[in-house]
Every structure is written in structure tokens, then in C-alpha cells.
Motif scaffolding. Structure first.
Motif, PDB file in Angstrom:
ATOM      1  N   THR A  31       0.865  -1.169   0.000  1.00 35.64           N
ATOM      2  CA  THR A  31       0.000   0.000   0.000  1.00 35.64           C
ATOM      3  C   THR A  31       0.903   1.221   0.000  1.00 35.64           C
ATOM      4  N   GLY A  32       0.610   2.142  -0.903  1.00 38.50           N
ATOM      5  CA  GLY A  32       1.435   3.337  -0.972  1.00 38.50           C
ATOM      6  C   GLY A  32       0.726   4.481  -1.656  1.00 38.50           C
ATOM      7  N   ARG A  33       1.317   5.637  -1.503  1.00 34.63           N
ATOM      8  CA  ARG A  33       0.812   6.853  -2.138  1.00 34.63           C
ATOM      9  C   ARG A  33       1.156   6.810  -3.620  1.00 34.63           C
ATOM     10  N   THR A  34       0.212   7.245  -4.453  1.00 36.54           N
ATOM     11  CA  THR A  34       0.426   7.196  -5.894  1.00 36.54           C
ATOM     12  C   THR A  34       1.094   8.467  -6.407  1.00 36.54           C
ATOM     13  N   TRP A  35       1.839   8.270  -7.462  1.00 33.65           N
ATOM     14  CA  TRP A  35       2.386   9.363  -8.263  1.00 33.65           C
ATOM     15  C   TRP A  35       2.606   8.818  -9.655  1.00 33.65           C
ATOM     16  N   GLU A  56      10.801  11.015  -1.774  1.00 33.80           N
ATOM     17  CA  GLU A  56       9.351  11.220  -1.698  1.00 33.80           C
ATOM     18  C   GLU A  56       8.582  10.058  -2.326  1.00 33.80           C
ATOM     19  N   GLY A  60       6.117   4.124  -2.491  1.00 34.59           N
ATOM     20  CA  GLY A  60       4.890   4.517  -3.179  1.00 34.59           C
ATOM     21  C   GLY A  60       4.516   3.582  -4.322  1.00 34.59           C
ATOM     22  N   TYR A 156      -4.904  10.036  -7.531  1.00 31.73           N
ATOM     23  CA  TYR A 156      -3.579  10.602  -7.765  1.00 31.73           C
ATOM     24  C   TYR A 156      -3.129  11.317  -6.497  1.00 31.73           C
ATOM     25  N   GLY A 157      -2.050  10.825  -5.923  1.00 27.26           N
ATOM     26  CA  GLY A 157      -1.577  11.375  -4.656  1.00 27.26           C
ATOM     27  C   GLY A 157      -2.209  10.713  -3.443  1.00 27.26           C
ATOM     28  N   GLY A 158      -3.206   9.872  -3.676  1.00 29.68           N
ATOM     29  CA  GLY A 158      -3.840   9.124  -2.594  1.00 29.68           C
ATOM     30  C   GLY A 158      -3.225   7.742  -2.483  1.00 29.68           C
ATOM     31  N   GLU A 159      -3.802   6.905  -1.666  1.00 31.89           N
ATOM     32  CA  GLU A 159      -3.253   5.569  -1.464  1.00 31.89           C
ATOM     33  C   GLU A 159      -4.007   4.517  -2.258  1.00 31.89           C
ATOM     34  N   SER A 172      -8.172   3.934  -2.102  1.00 35.66           N
ATOM     35  CA  SER A 172      -8.790   4.702  -1.038  1.00 35.66           C
ATOM     36  C   SER A 172      -8.986   6.125  -1.542  1.00 35.66           C
TER      37      SER A 172
END
Length: 173
Positions: A31-35, A56, A60, A156-159, A172
Motif C-alpha cells: 500500500t502506498g501513495r500514488t504518483w 518522496e 509509493g 492521484y496522490g492518494g493511497e 482509497s
């Protein structure tokens, strides 16, 4: 349909079933933050100094897509390799690449076999390059987001969770 065509608001054109997603890398869930974004503009984002640092990106999920401009598999390889050389692939825990568009507005529609081969070639270079730079990354190629229809909307920028064990993606919002 061309986006400028008013019918694009009510008609979607021909649809075809999607291929099964391709999973590569270790069978684990991350699970990670998207970019990420559309590969055709990633170099412009870099030139504008809008790319996050590798720190950063650490842990992700890199989400990538191509557009109806139909870049070749070689061009996709170069973009993915550039992300690898930059260290971005080594930093992330997962890479998710959208189903590849295989038709362009105003161009003849390739046969079903040609579209399948087009997508397979791009899938193969993505898996090859990500594996070269980060064999520990969970990789999924084929979810319908970005420049395809039907189209998922990803945070985008969420998990998101990329589950290589159960072969599913959970977002999420």
C-alpha cells in the motif's frame, strides 16, 4: 469519438473486452501513495522540475499510462528505462500501468490481433524494465485507467493497495 464532438458526451464508440491483467514481481501486497501520469508528458514534468524526489517516492505506487497518440513499445521502453536510471523505479514498491490504447481517433482501426500484439509488446517492455531496476516491485499491467474506456479514476496522490497475492487493486478515496 473526438472529444470536440458533442456526441462524445453520450456515445462511447465501440468497446471490446479487456485482456487479463498481467502481474509480475513478488507475490506480496503493498500500500502506498500514488504518483505518475501519462508517459507522453512525464519528460515535460521533469523538465519543469515537478518530479518528486526518490525519497518522496519511497514505498509509493507509480501509476503510468500512455495515450491515443500510440507511442511505440520502444518509446515506452525508453521512458520506463529513464525512470529506472533516475532511481524512481528502485524507490517505489509497486508499478501499475494502464491498459494500453491501441486505436487513435481519425486513424484506421487495427485488427483485434494487431491491437492484442500492440498491447502485449508494451506490457512486455514495462515488465522487463521494471524488473531490471526493481525486481522487488509488484507490477500490474492492464487496469483500465487513463486514456481508455471504460475508465477507472485512481486517487492521484492518494493511497492504493496493489495486492500481488490476490491479484487485485484497492483504492482509497
Amino acid at each position: 469519438r473526438d472529444w470536440a464532438d458533442p456526441l462524445a458526451l453520450t456515445e462511447f464508440g465501440e468497446r471490446e473486452p479487456t485482456e487479463a491483467w498481467t502481474w509480475a514481481g513478488p507475490g506480496r501486497s503493498v500500500t502506498g501513495r500514488t504518483w505518475g501520469g501519462c508517459l507522453e508528458v512525464m519528460d515535460e514534468i521533469a523538465v519543469a522540475d515537478r518530479t518528486p524526489s526518490n525519497e518522496e517516492l519511497e514505498g509509493g505506487v507509480l501509476i503510468l499510462e500512455t495515450s491515443e497518440e500510440l507511442p511505440s513499445a520502444d518509446r515506452v521502453r525508453w521512458w520506463i528505462r529513464a525512470l529506472g536510471e533516475r532511481g524512481a523505479l528502485a524507490a517505489v514498491s509497486a508499478v501499475v500501468v494502464s491498459r494500453t490504447p491501441a486505436t487513435a481517433i481519425g486513424s484506421p482501426v487495427p485488427s483485434a490481433d494487431e491491437r492484442k500484439m500492440w498491447r502485449a509488446a508494451q506490457r512486455d517492455v514495462v515488465v522487463e524494465q521494471v524488473t531490471n531496476y526493481n525486481p522487488d516491485a509488484v507490477v500490474c499491467v492492464g487496469p483500465p485507467f487513463g486514456h481508455v474506456r471504460p475508465q477507472w479514476i485512481l486517487p492521484y496522490g492518494g493511497e492504493i493497495t496493489v495486492d500481488g497475492v490476490n491479484q487485485r487493486i484497492v483504492a482509497s478515496y
